[in-house]
Structures are given as structure tokens and as C-alpha cells.
Design a protein around this motif. Structure first.
Motif, PDB file in Angstrom:
ATOM      1  N   LEU A 147     -35.207  32.057  25.135  1.00  0.00           N
ATOM      2  CA  LEU A 147     -36.347  32.967  25.071  1.00  0.00           C
ATOM      3  C   LEU A 147     -36.726  33.218  23.615  1.00  0.00           C
ATOM      4  O   LEU A 147     -35.857  33.411  22.761  1.00  0.00           O
ATOM      5  CB  LEU A 147     -35.993  34.302  25.738  1.00  0.00           C
ATOM      6  N   PHE A 148     -38.002  33.206  23.326  1.00  0.00           N
ATOM      7  CA  PHE A 148     -38.455  33.653  22.013  1.00  0.00           C
ATOM      8  C   PHE A 148     -39.879  34.191  22.142  1.00  0.00           C
ATOM      9  O   PHE A 148     -40.585  33.898  23.121  1.00  0.00           O
ATOM     10  CB  PHE A 148     -38.383  32.524  20.966  1.00  0.00           C
ATOM     11  N   SER A 149     -40.274  34.971  21.175  1.00  0.00           N
ATOM     12  CA  SER A 149     -41.625  35.526  21.125  1.00  0.00           C
ATOM     13  C   SER A 149     -42.242  35.185  19.779  1.00  0.00           C
ATOM     14  O   SER A 149     -41.591  35.327  18.732  1.00  0.00           O
ATOM     15  CB  SER A 149     -41.602  37.048  21.323  1.00  0.00           C
ATOM     16  N   ALA A 150     -43.487  34.726  19.802  1.00  0.00           N
ATOM     17  CA  ALA A 150     -44.179  34.355  18.568  1.00  0.00           C
ATOM     18  C   ALA A 150     -45.666  34.269  18.859  1.00  0.00           C
ATOM     19  O   ALA A 150     -46.073  34.008  19.992  1.00  0.00           O
ATOM     20  CB  ALA A 150     -43.666  33.013  18.046  1.00  0.00           C
ATOM     21  N   GLY A 151     -46.466  34.505  17.844  1.00  0.00           N
ATOM     22  CA  GLY A 151     -47.911  34.389  17.993  1.00  0.00           C
ATOM     23  C   GLY A 151     -48.481  35.326  19.040  1.00  0.00           C
ATOM     24  O   GLY A 151     -49.499  35.018  19.668  1.00  0.00           O
ATOM     25  N   GLY A 152     -47.837  36.467  19.237  1.00  0.00           N
ATOM     26  CA  GLY A 152     -48.332  37.438  20.201  1.00  0.00           C
ATOM     27  C   GLY A 152     -48.058  37.087  21.647  1.00  0.00           C
ATOM     28  O   GLY A 152     -48.647  37.695  22.555  1.00  0.00           O
ATOM     29  N   ALA A 153     -47.181  36.109  21.905  1.00  0.00           N
ATOM     30  CA  ALA A 153     -46.869  35.713  23.279  1.00  0.00           C
ATOM     31  C   ALA A 153     -45.367  35.501  23.432  1.00  0.00           C
ATOM     32  O   ALA A 153     -44.644  35.287  22.448  1.00  0.00           O
ATOM     33  CB  ALA A 153     -47.622  34.434  23.660  1.00  0.00           C
ATOM     34  N   ASP A 154     -44.919  35.580  24.661  1.00  0.00           N
ATOM     35  CA  ASP A 154     -43.512  35.352  24.983  1.00  0.00           C
ATOM     36  C   ASP A 154     -43.351  33.950  25.565  1.00  0.00           C
ATOM     37  O   ASP A 154     -44.151  33.507  26.402  1.00  0.00           O
ATOM     38  CB  ASP A 154     -43.017  36.386  26.004  1.00  0.00           C
ATOM     39  N   TYR A 155     -42.294  33.261  25.147  1.00  0.00           N
ATOM     40  CA  TYR A 155     -42.061  31.878  25.547  1.00  0.00           C
ATOM     41  C   TYR A 155     -40.687  31.732  26.204  1.00  0.00           C
ATOM     42  O   TYR A 155     -39.749  32.486  25.916  1.00  0.00           O
ATOM     43  CB  TYR A 155     -42.145  30.941  24.346  1.00  0.00           C
ATOM     44  N   LEU A 156     -40.612  30.737  27.064  1.00  0.00           N
ATOM     45  CA  LEU A 156     -39.368  30.340  27.716  1.00  0.00           C
ATOM     46  C   LEU A 156     -39.214  28.841  27.515  1.00  0.00           C
ATOM     47  O   LEU A 156     -40.142  28.076  27.794  1.00  0.00           O
ATOM     48  CB  LEU A 156     -39.428  30.673  29.212  1.00  0.00           C
ATOM     49  N   VAL A 157     -38.064  28.401  27.013  1.00  0.00           N
ATOM     50  CA  VAL A 157     -37.743  26.980  26.900  1.00  0.00           C
ATOM     51  C   VAL A 157     -36.673  26.666  27.928  1.00  0.00           C
ATOM     52  O   VAL A 157     -35.612  27.295  27.952  1.00  0.00           O
ATOM     53  CB  VAL A 157     -37.238  26.621  25.486  1.00  0.00           C
ATOM     54  N   VAL A 158     -36.949  25.692  28.799  1.00  0.00           N
ATOM     55  CA  VAL A 158     -35.995  25.267  29.826  1.00  0.00           C
ATOM     56  C   VAL A 158     -35.550  23.850  29.500  1.00  0.00           C
ATOM     57  O   VAL A 158     -36.388  22.950  29.369  1.00  0.00           O
ATOM     58  CB  VAL A 158     -36.629  25.306  31.235  1.00  0.00           C
ATOM     59  N   THR A 159     -34.229  23.637  29.340  1.00  0.00           N
ATOM     60  CA  THR A 159     -33.721  22.288  29.144  1.00  0.00           C
ATOM     61  C   THR A 159     -33.205  21.745  30.468  1.00  0.00           C
ATOM     62  O   THR A 159     -32.595  22.469  31.255  1.00  0.00           O
ATOM     63  CB  THR A 159     -32.591  22.241  28.100  1.00  0.00           C
ATOM     64  N   LEU A 160     -33.479  20.452  30.697  1.00  0.00           N
ATOM     65  CA  LEU A 160     -33.017  19.762  31.896  1.00  0.00           C
ATOM     66  C   LEU A 160     -32.181  18.556  31.499  1.00  0.00           C
ATOM     67  O   LEU A 160     -32.539  17.820  30.570  1.00  0.00           O
ATOM     68  CB  LEU A 160     -34.208  19.287  32.740  1.00  0.00           C
ATOM     69  N   GLU A 161     -31.111  18.322  32.227  1.00  0.00           N
ATOM     70  CA  GLU A 161     -30.228  17.197  31.980  1.00  0.00           C
ATOM     71  C   GLU A 161     -30.952  15.865  32.172  1.00  0.00           C
ATOM     72  O   GLU A 161     -32.033  15.807  32.758  1.00  0.00           O
ATOM     73  CB  GLU A 161     -29.035  17.268  32.932  1.00  0.00           C
ATOM     74  N   PHE A 162     -30.348  14.785  31.684  1.00  0.00           N
ATOM     75  CA  PHE A 162     -30.886  13.438  31.871  1.00  0.00           C
ATOM     76  C   PHE A 162     -30.881  13.092  33.360  1.00  0.00           C
ATOM     77  O   PHE A 162     -29.858  13.177  34.037  1.00  0.00           O
ATOM     78  CB  PHE A 162     -30.028  12.436  31.091  1.00  0.00           C
ATOM     79  N   GLY A 163     -32.049  12.707  33.892  1.00  0.00           N
ATOM     80  CA  GLY A 163     -32.140  12.407  35.312  1.00  0.00           C
ATOM     81  C   GLY A 163     -31.620  13.564  36.144  1.00  0.00           C
ATOM     82  O   GLY A 163     -30.647  13.426  36.887  1.00  0.00           O
ATOM     83  N   PRO A 164     -32.238  14.738  36.063  1.00  0.00           N
ATOM     84  CA  PRO A 164     -31.651  15.952  36.647  1.00  0.00           C
ATOM     85  C   PRO A 164     -31.385  15.853  38.142  1.00  0.00           C
ATOM     86  O   PRO A 164     -32.128  15.228  38.887  1.00  0.00           O
ATOM     87  CB  PRO A 164     -32.701  17.032  36.347  1.00  0.00           C
TER      88      PRO A 164
END
Length: 318
Positions: A147-164
Motif C-alpha cells: 500500500l502507498f499513497s501519492a499524488g493525492g490518491a491511494d494505491y495498491l500493488v498486488v504481486t502474483l507468482e509466475f504462472g499463478p
């Protein structure tokens, strides 16, 4: 509903070098496959990290995103080297690591989903990191969210395994649905193909062509599957970033999700170029006021810009 909103190479004139950061804008950095560096060219990975740290304040770098294939042979020497360099970011710039096929199995063969990464990067080490949200498995970061917030918005980064696996996609979908007010960036090793389409049956380096797929209890999803089973259903997903595919190593398209939302699908992988990738990385500027995402491909060695339209370009900010 699916529509392709932009292609790979039909761009206008190349963009120039990054100018001053506009008010309210911020940056991300994408690290393409670094697998060739840890054993024999660790100085290139170190140059990338030092370049990021030197520009963190100037470019307001909110997060670093590694597309996977962190190492080549999934051995302790390479992981120790990669850890000693990447952990320079600890406490200074948040980062997310996707897991690639070379990070898995004996000799980096992806013969199974085992990884020595667990000895060097794990959820337990991130419990005090405010950007870390959680992981699908308690001892692994293959599938995790940040999770991070920048530029006046909140963001979510989701990582997925290789060939999930199916269950990893179900977990990612649940996490994304739980954060409807956050713009979502999906980071995974294998998704976009060299022509800008998604990786599907018959494509080179397909995830089901690796030994891990021989275990019938272990489901394996390609780029088409990830789109169909996960990405297209969520209105807050704005971008999918991946590596893995060579054949030029740079491609993109923009798709339209089921809710009419634009989803930029972007490939970056420079491992076939001089010096095993030459340290090329991407500086991603997100400017809410201009409603743009600008990606520059940069070399930290000579501070060079790769200004060909496939490598440096501008996209609309969804």
C-alpha cells in the motif's frame, strides 16, 4: 467486454528526457529481469539501486517494482548477492518483488515452485514496513500486496507468482475487492507477450511449458487466464506490469475491463541486450493533474535515455 485501446509501436515522435517533476506528480521505478547480474555483473544491479537512491527525492519515487527473475539459478550465492544490493532500499524506498521462473526450482529451472528466496526475503522481515499489507502464504512473498499513497490518491500493488495458481488468483481478487478506493497495479513475471497481446497457448516461454506444470495438483495460469479470471473484473485495476518475454522485450496494449476501465498492460525485459540487460530500467511518472503516465527507459550507467517509442512513451492515467 475487451477492446484494445493502443498498440505497441504506432506511437508519435519520441518523448524527450524527464523534465522537472510537476506539482502533485510522483514516480515509480520498474526493474526488468535482473537475472544476469547477481553472479557476474552485480555492479549493474548496484548501479540501478544507487541511481534510484540518488533520485528518490528529486523524482519523488514512491515505490520500486521488480518484475521477477531476480536471479538466474536460484542458488544461495546469487540470492545473497541480490539481497545485499536490493536491501539498500530498506527504510528508504518501498519495493515489491515479483517471482520469476528463474527464481524457482532446481537451478532456476521452475521444475517446481520451491525457491531460496524465502531465506532472504520473506513476510516476516516486512512486519514493520508500513507499505506491506500481507501475503497469500505466511513464509513467501510470491503473492503479496503493498500500500502507498501519492499524488493525492491511494494505491495498491498486488504481486502474483509466475504462472499463478487458481487459489492465488482467488486471493488476489479478494484483496483487490477489499480495497475498492485504491488504484491497483498488478505486478507479475509473465503476462504480456512480445506483440503486446497477453501470453496464451502456443506462445514461447509459456508458464505451462515448465516442469512445475507437470504436478497435476498445481494449477498454472497464463496472461490470458489472469485477465479472464482476475484483472478484467475489477474497476480499480489500472495497470499490469510484467517481464519474462524476450523477442525485443518491450510491448504494451491498453485493454478495457468489464466496468469500462482502462487497463494498461506493459512488458519490460532487457536481458537479451548488451551486458545481460545493461542496467536498463524504467522511470514511471504519474501526473494526476495532466492525467498521464509517462514511462522513460533509462540507463544508470551512462544516464542515457532510450527514446524509441517502444521504450519511452506516454499513456492516459485511468
Amino acid at each position: 467486454m475487451l477492446a484494445l485501446a493502443c498498440a505497441c509501436t504506432t506511437d508519435p515522435a519520441p518523448l524527450g528526457r524527464p523534465g522537472p517533476l510537476p506539482e502533485g506528480a510522483f514516480s515509480l521505478v520498474v526493474l526488468p529481469d535482473t537475472q544476469n547480474y547477481p553472479r557476474d555483473m552485480a555492479w549493474l544491479l548496484d548501479a540501478q539501486i544507487e541511481w534510484i537512491l540518488a533520485r528518490q527525492a528529486e523524482q519523488r519515487i514512491a515505490m520500486v517494482l521488480h518484475v521477477g527473475d531476480i536471479v538466474e539459478a536460484n542458488d544461495e550465492f546469487e540470492w545473497f548477492t541480490a539481497e545485499s544490493i536490493l536491501r539498500k532500499l530498506d527504510g528508504r524506498v518501498p519495493y515489491a518483488l515479483a517471482v520469476g521462473n528463474h527464481d524457482l526450482g532446481r537451478g532456476g529451472s521452475a521444475s517446481d515452485r520451491s525457491t531460496r528466496m524465502v531465506n532472504h526475503f520473506s513476510p516476516a522481515r516486512l512486519v514493520d514496513d508500513p507499505s506491506f499489507g500481507g501475503a497469500f502464504e505466511p513464509d513467501r512473498l510470491d503473492n503479496a500486496y503493498y500500500l502507498f499513497s501519492a499524488g493525492g490518491a491511494d494505491y495498491l500493488v498486488v504481486t502474483l507468482e509466475f504462472g499463478p495458481r487458481d487459489e492465488a488468483l482467488a486471493w488476489a481478487s479478494e484483496v483487490t475487492a477489499r480495497h475498492p478506493d485504491r488504484k491497483v497495479i498488478v505486478l507479475t513475471h509473465c503476462y504480456t507477450y512480445a506483440d503486446g497481446s497477453r501470453v496464451g497457448p502456443g506462445d514461447d516461454f509459456h508458464p505451462r511449458s515448465y516442469g512445475m506444470a507437470e504436478d497435476r495438483t498445481n494449477t498454472v495460469n497464463d496472461g490470458d487466464d489472469i485477465w479472464r479470471r482476475y484483472v478484467r473484473h475489477h474497476p480499480n485495476i489500472v495497470m499490469v506490469i510484467s517481464g519474462h518475454i524476450t523477442h525485443g522485450g518491450a510491448a504494451r496494449q491498453t485493454a478495457v475491463g468489464d466496468h469500462g476501465n482502462l487497463v494498461h498492460e506493459v512488458l519490460a525485459n532487457y536481458q537479451e541486450y548488451e551486458r545481460g540487460g545493461g542496467g536498463w530500467l524504467r522511470l514511471v511518472r504519474i501526473d494526476p493533474a495532466a492525467a498521464t503516465i509517462t514511462m522513460w527507459t533509462m540507463s544508470p550507467i551512462a544516464d542515457r535515455l532510450w527514446d524509441a517509442p517502444a521504450h519511452t512513451f506516454e499513456l492516459p492515467l485511468p
